[in-house]
Scaffold this active site. Structure first.
Site, PDB file in Angstrom:
ATOM      1  N   SER A 153     -11.113  -0.518  -5.718  1.00 27.94           N
ATOM      2  CA  SER A 153     -10.251  -2.065  -5.031  1.00 27.94           C
ATOM      3  C   SER A 153     -10.569  -3.435  -6.737  1.00 27.94           C
ATOM      4  CB  SER A 153     -10.717  -3.499  -3.781  1.00 27.94           C
ATOM      5  OG  SER A 153     -10.255  -3.504  -3.384  1.00 27.94           O
ATOM      6  N   TYR A 166     -17.842  -7.386   0.563  1.00 25.21           N
ATOM      7  CA  TYR A 166     -16.886  -6.174  -0.358  1.00 25.21           C
ATOM      8  C   TYR A 166     -16.828  -6.268  -1.558  1.00 25.21           C
ATOM      9  CZ  TYR A 166     -12.759  -4.256  -0.035  1.00 25.21           C
ATOM     10  OH  TYR A 166     -11.639  -3.744  -0.628  1.00 25.21           O
TER      11      TYR A 166
END
Length: 267
Positions: A153, A166
């Protein structure tokens, strides 16, 4: 000139190759299963939702592509070992793997994050990638070649407020990617990562933003103002990059990260 152009087109085709996609029942994963199939590869894909998996498999077979759905949980070593074994038993080899399975949570300050949520996220986003790579690499070493793409990401490249667990998991995926790329560069295995920005998937609905205290329209406005290209990305745009990285056109690329984010990381 015509011959050269034909060679350039054919280099992107993956005929008679075998690809594996985790988290392939929706979103980026499903788009990548479709893209692999369109490029001529036989595709095995996994996920925890059996009904969605079988529906996706039927949809892909309707396009003429050959695919197989295997229900599995990437955090389970038993499941992942069985997934690789099923792939090889069905198609004889494993040429490409897209370790895509993962999830995020609505942002909240670190002190409000629960230990259970942290552990669950690490089990899927990090342990899952580690387990997949471990058994994929074992098979690819027997073949003397292979390509692995990990889905990280932009949060694997920068810090994202309110998303400590995350962000940590996606930074760790980048560490695994780069370290493994060095370990196996001389053994015919290329390993890279894609780093998506804001991507429009099935989870991007008005209800998905309620916990964040914003509407979908407000979120899209934020994206338009922060992303140079002024829009969210599409799953197919990630899938196209994954297929390219698996192709011979990317034969000299390993240990790299590719931000697919409309220019977000350029600022």
């Amino acid at each position: 000139m015509q011959l050269v152009l034909q060679q350039e087109v054919n280099i992107m085709l993956l005929e008679n190759k075998v690809a594996l996609v985790t988290g392939g029942t929706s979103g980026i994963g499903r788009a990548t299963v479709i893209a692999f199939g369109a490029a001529g590869a036989k595709v095995v894909f996994s996920g925890r939702r059996e009904a969605e998996g079988e529906a996706t498999a039927a949809m892909i077979r309707d396009t003429g592509a050959e695919c197989l759905f295997v229900r599995s949980d990437v955090s389970s070593e038993t499941d992942i070992k069985a997934l690789i074994e099923k792939t090889v038993a069905s198609y004889g080899r494993l040429d490409f793997a897209f370790n895509n399975a993962g999830f995020g949570r609505p942002p909240k300050p670190l002190h409000e994050q629960s230990v259970e949520d942290f552990d669950n996220m690490m089990a899927t986003n990090l342990r899952g990638v580690f387990l997949c790579m471990k058994y994929e690499i074992q098979q690819m070493l027997t073949q003397g070649a292979g390509v692995i793409i990990n889905n990280s990401s932009v949060a694997g490249l920068i810090a994202v407020p309110g998303s400590g667990p995350y962000t940590a998991s996606k930074h760790a995926v980048m560490g695994l990617t780069r370290s493994a790329a060095l370990d196996y560069a001389k053994q015919g295995i290329r390993i890279n990562a894609v780093n998506p920005g804001y991507i429009r998937t099935e989870i991007v609905t008005p209800n998905s933003f309620q916990e964040m205290g914003v509407t979908l329209e407000q979120f899209e406005s934020m994206v338009s103002s922060s992303v140079p290209m002024g829009r969210m990305g599409q799953p197919e745009e990630i899938a196209a990059t994954v297929v390219f990285l698996c192709s011979d056109a990317a034969s000299y690329i390993t240990g790299q990260s590719f931000a697919i984010d409309g220019g977000l990381m350029a600022g």
